[in-house]
Design an enzyme around this catalytic site. Structure first.
Site, mmCIF file in Angstrom:
data_model
loop_
_atom_site.group_PDB
_atom_site.id
_atom_site.type_symbol
_atom_site.label_atom_id
_atom_site.label_comp_id
_atom_site.label_asym_id
_atom_site.label_seq_id
_atom_site.Cartn_x
_atom_site.Cartn_y
_atom_site.Cartn_z
ATOM 1 C CE LYS A 111 15.276 -102.791 27.415
ATOM 2 N NZ LYS A 111 16.201 -103.814 26.885
ATOM 3 C CB SER B 183 19.077 -101.713 25.001
ATOM 4 O OG SER B 183 18.431 -102.934 25.198
ATOM 5 C CB SER C 68 19.917 -105.606 26.082
ATOM 6 O OG SER C 68 20.305 -105.138 24.811
#
Lengths: 494, 94, 464
Positions: free
Chosen positions: A78, A167, A191
């Site tokens: 990420k 997220s 997330s």
């Protein structure tokens, strides 16, 4: 015949020479090249470096030299986690062209264990969001939008595009679309677990302080952890064993030791008859009835197969979770975002301006709407006039919620429920009202408020859309929690 | 919630946070702030006697020995928006 | 209104850099003054690169902070210390917040000034307002902040306080060389009954005196003329020794302190405090008291000797070999004068301790006069003595006192022979003539002779 978790069969194949690291990588690259134009998970691809690493791993294996625990497994990261000399954008214009001067602690560990890092993944800007639509660059699409019955992407032109969750939406999407074997993502209020649930993969948020946050761009420092995402609990356990452990560069890890690496019997049942699993009614009350039923059915199946005890419990403090969480997140986020002034790094300010307007302009132009909203609210509630009523009160709410969860986990070994109250929504559906988005986090934020280990396993599908089942464990019981997740996984097969 | 948040409040906060929203954005932010904090005022129900909790874990003192490690500064300097003879160049204040 | 009736109340916030090798929350070198260049001693953490966190706190820094707090007499120690974030935007602050702790200890006093509290914090980098250049070498260096109650009554009182503080820091070795700008201060002043003004950017001991003198004067003049000093923060301009008002936009009144979630609180245990207390050296006040009692030093001598540990220790070793009173007088007088003249501290002449002992021995045996002793010392400090001992140097420079009475007797004969008129005057009862003759003898011996001895011998000779 026992069906091995996908991660285990991949790693076995590589270590035994049946599958070369290079071949594994090329498979992933092929998938990316074919489908990422639809899924849009990647921010940057590191094909050249990845190919070099794969070749090195293959050379070691051929020469029968020892290789790391992640040898040849393709990992995507990420883009809030620092990779040296690579763009660390945090999906924001503010850092669009910023090259990190260092590797995050977890990336150092990936490299040390011979993982193949394939590239960086999209997310909500600075991790502020629950559906990956708030990236400053482009939204990631849930691969299930394109799946056929076999779970393969066949209809890349599907008109109904679902959010992958957030997220870490792209991290879950990348795993679901087979762009990588494993993904490293972050979880501040759900997330990792939310996108895992929406994309039908497994994700885990460790106990607070288990994994070093050195190299993770801050969203809310006292809530978040870096965690693994994988097609299965085994993959999560494997990756967690590599990334966890004390790091003097993150003092919140001072009491931590790395978790055990899973062995082949990882998913074998422990004495399940003795396990007590709490089922809080508050976790089901606000949920979509289809979701609630799917999760209850899965749990019932598991209980009947293993003999564990399902105990109905009540945790009324759940209703304070969202306010306590968001108020403190705003405060910590506003503080974390102070560093972005365009002077030391990031988007360049206009020259020859006075100091104060220079900084204001660069921040206003390059930080996205949701992030600015959170900065404003965080600043507001920590000013002298409002601190007691909001910030300090939220700290009290946190203590209150924690006390009730600690009570519940004193009486039970684990807590179970749906990961998300709803199924994945379509891209753009929740754009208008921030509060609507916030409320989707009601089931995931408690684990962050309390620092508890929590993960999501896929337990059903309703139409195209996966349903996630969340397991929350006692602080420090990460290995046991993922182990239970693996058992639930097995119980759902066949 | 005791008092509504005004546009002036939001303007002042924006200035402290080094943000300069446009007039339309100000309206939107003020409305959002009111709606969100109205909903979050739910926490007023929490008893005041509760102890505020910032830190999630209890810890032994996290202290390290006083040792020096050199880092190559090149990767850090390359980020500077403006640079002059190794210094970072920021706007003047005088 | 007579401005002399106006009383001023001054409080100081002194920032002392702790003598550590590495920074408070990262492993960068702290020696920013000898760094290879700007932005050399930096790393991702102390430049607040995205994703970085503070390392485990520097244990030595924390220990030194406790030592200083105890040495200042702080008797109310906290159970634990929490780092807070103090938010303001400024180019020298990498994260646009500063990490600063809750008080470590309270109470304590020094030179009649009570201490509010001490705490630990990170030094910001350096930002030049006029040119805009920024250097982060200093960012993250550990600072101890000492906050006094606003009870300092004058710039001179402040100077005495700082002098004693500097002595304590010297004794503990816990702070960086205090001479080299590693101590900074903010001050707050008010004329009793009027607004309080803050003054920032004072970067030296001397600067404190100048800033306070200017500001006291400025405020007194305003009040004398019926004006109310504005409640504001002013900036001390070291080049011009004046204070200037800052623009309103740049002063901050709300730092939005929150506990730093990345730094766990540090507990202070009784065991640790006892251990530190037991290992504290004899502090300046106690040493001065002891010097007065043990060596008969005067208040003034004891104070001068004890302001620097190296000098106090040297004195005690010297006092074993020569008369303590002689040593005290010489070191407080002659030696200190020469050190002050060169702006040296004692540490710079510490190697010459044996030389000092030898000089004092020569003095006590009356082989040299006071003036000659001073000259020998000056020459040694100027590097002229090389490796020679004091006696060797004095001999080689022809400075040694006239030993043999024979040589002196010869010179006396010569003086009498050359100054017949003076002899006659003396015989006639003019006592001044003796002084004149003695002066001639001293000149001829180039000051080496002992004046008392010369007078005695002259009298004896002239009375024949």
């Amino acid at each position: 015949m026992e069906i091995l978790p996908k991660t285990l069969s991949t790693t076995n194949a590589i270590r035994s020479g049946k599958l070369t690291a290079s071949a594994n990588l090329e498979q992933k690259i092929a998938a990316v090249e074919k489908h990422d134009s639809a899924v849009r998970a990647f921010i940057e691809k590191y094909y050249d470096d990845a190919r070099k690493s794969a070749a090195q791993v293959d050379a070691k294996i051929t020469a029968e030299k020892p290789v790391g625990r992640l040898a040849g497994l393709v990992v995507a990261v990420k883009n809030v986690i620092a990779v040296k000399d690579r763009r660390l954008t945090c999906a924001s214009r503010m850092l669009e062209n910023y090259l990190s001067p260092y590797d995050a602690a977890v990336v150092e560990k990936l490299r040390a264990q011979d993982a193949i890092i394939i590239g960086s993944l999209n997310c909500d800007e600075f991790a502020c969001g629950s559906d990956n639509t708030k990236s400053a660059f482009f939204p990631t699409v849930n691969p299930v939008s394109f799946f056929d019955e076999k779970g393969e992407i066949t209809n890349a032109n599907a008109s109904e595009k679902y959010v992958p969750g957030g997220s870490s939406g792209a991290s879950a999407a990348a795993v679901a679309a087979d762009f990588c074997d494993l993904a490293l993502a972050t979880d501040t209020g759900g997330s990792i677990r939310c996108p895992a649930a929406f994309c039908g993969v497994t994700g885990f948020k460790p106990t607070y302080g288990t994994v070093s946050r050195y190299g993770m761009a801050d969203m809310a420092m006292s809530f978040e952890q870096i965690g693994p995402m994988a097609p299965d609990a085994y993959g999560c356990a494997l990756l967690l064993s590599v990334i966890s452990g004390k790091d003097y560069r993150d003092s919140t890890t001072s009491k931590t030791v790395a978790t055990k690496a899973p062995d082949a019997s990882f998913a074998a049942s422990a004495n399940n008859a003795k396990i007590r699993i709490g089922v809080p009614k508050e976790f089901f009350e606000g949920a979509d009835p289809k979701v609630a039923k799917a999760v209850k059915d899965a749990m019932a199946r598991f209980a009947s197969k293993t003999g564990c005890e399902l105990v109905p419990i009540s945790i009324p403090a759940v209703r304070f979770g969202i306010p306590a969480y968001y108020l403190l997140v705003y405060s910590e986020f506003a503080s974390a975002m102070q560093k972005y002034d365009g002077l030391k790094y990031g988007a360049k300010p206009e020259a020859n301006e006075e100091l104060v307007p220079t900084v204001s302009k660069v921040r206003t132009a390059n930080i996205g709407k949701e992030c600015k909203r959170r900065i404003m609210l965080g600043t507001y509630i920590t000013t002298k006039e409002h601190k007691d009523a909001w910030y300090t009160k939220a700290l009290k709410a946190r203590a209150y919620v924690r006390a009730q969860f600690d009570d519940a986990l004193a009486k039970c070994d684990f807590i179970i429920g749906p990961t998300m109250p709803n199924l994945a929504w379509k891209i753009g559906e929740k754009a208008a009202d921030p509060l609507q988005s916030y409320l989707e986090d009601v089931l995931t934020v408690p684990a962050n408020l309390c620092g508890l280990p929590a993960g999501s396993v896929p337990c059903a599908r309703i139409g195209k859309l996966p349903v996630g089942l969340q397991v929350i464990g006692k602080r420090g019981s990460d290995y046991e929690t993922i182990s239970l997740m693996a058992q639930i996984e097995s119980s759902l097969v066949g | 919630m005791e008092k509504k948040i005004t546009k002036q409040d939001i303007e002042r906060v924006a200035s402290i946070a080094r943000l300069s929203p446009s007039t339309e954005e100000l309206d939107g932010l003020t409305a959002d702030a009111n709606a969100i904090l109205e909903y979050f005022s739910l926490i007023d129900e929490i008893p005041d006697s509760e102890t505020p909790q910032t830190y999630v874990l209890s810890h032994d003192n996290a202290l390290r020995p006083d040792e020096e490690k050199k880092t190559d500064p090149k990767g850090i300097r390359r980020g500077f928006s403006r640079e002059q003879d190794g210094y970072m160049l920021a706007p003047k204040s005088f | 209104m007579d401005s002399s009736e106006l009383t001023v109340m001054i409080g100081l916030e002194i920032h002392v850099q702790l003598a550590t090798k590495s920074k408070l929350f990262c492993s960068c070198n702290t020696d920013y003054q000898t760094a290879a260049g700007p932005n050399e001693n930096v790393c991702p953490t102390c430049t607040a690169q995205p994703g970085t966190k503070p390392f485990d706190m520097n244990a030595y820094a924390f220990e030194q902070a406790l030592r200083i707090a105890l040495a200042l007499g702080c008797d109310r120690m906290r159970d634990s210390v929490t780092m807070q974030r103090k938010h303001y935007f400024y180019p020298d602050l990498p994260a646009n917040y500063q990490r600063t702790s809750t008080p470590i200890a309270e109470g304590g006093s020094l030179a009649g000034v009570s201490i509010t509290e001490v705490h630990i914090e990170e030094d910001p980098g350096r930002y030049d307002l006029k040119t805009g250049i920024v250097d982060y070498n200093r960012a993250g260096v550990p600072l101890l902040e000492i906050v006094t109650d606003p009870v300092i009554t004058s710039p001179d009182h402040a100077r005495k306080f700082l002098e004693e503080l500097r002595a304590i820091l010297d004794y503990l070795g816990a702070a960086r060389d205090v001479e080299s700008g590693s101590m900074r201060a903010d001050a707050n002043l008010s004329i009793t009954g009027h607004n309080r003004v803050e003054v920032k950017n004072i970067n030296s001991f001397h600067g404190v005196f100048s800033a306070l003198t200017y500001e006291t004067s400025r405020q007194k003049n305003m009040v004398k003329n019926g004006l109310e000093p504005e409640r504001e923060t002013r900036h001390f301009d070291e080049d011009r020794d004046i204070t200037l008002g800052l623009r309103k936009k740049e002063s901050v009144d709300d730092y939005r302190y929150i506990p730093d979630p990345d730094v766990q609180p540090i507990a202070i245990t009784k065991e640790q405090l006892n251990r530190i207390n037991a290992s504290l050296p004899e502090l300046p006040r106690k040493k001065m008291e002891r010097f007065r009692g043990q060596y008969g030093a005067s208040d003034d001598e004891a104070h001068a000797l004890c302001m620097e540990l190296a000098m106090a220790d040297a004195f005690e070793r010297v006092a074993k070999k020569v008369d303590p009173k002689l040593a005290a007088g010489f070191m407080r007088g002659t030696l200190k004068k020469q050190l002050n003249f060169r702006s040296w501290n004692f540490a710079k002449v510490a190697q010459k301790e044996q030389f000092i002992i030898d000089t004092l021995l020569l003095l006590s045996e009356r082989k040299v006069t006071d003036k000659v002793a001073e000259k020998i010392l000056i020459d040694a400090m100027d590097g002229k003595a090389g490796q020679k001992t004091a006696s060797q140097y004095a001999e080689s420079a022809g400075l040694i006192g006239v030993q043999k009475s024979g040589e002196l007797a010869e010179i006396i004969e010569k003086a009498i022979a050359e100054n017949a008129k003076a002899v006659l005057d003396y015989d006639a009862g003019a006592a001044k003539a003796l002084q004149f003759l003695a002066g001639r003898v001293m000149a001829m011996t180039k000051g080496r002779a002992d004046p008392t001895t010369v007078q005695e011998l002259l009298k004896k000779r002239l009375s024949k």
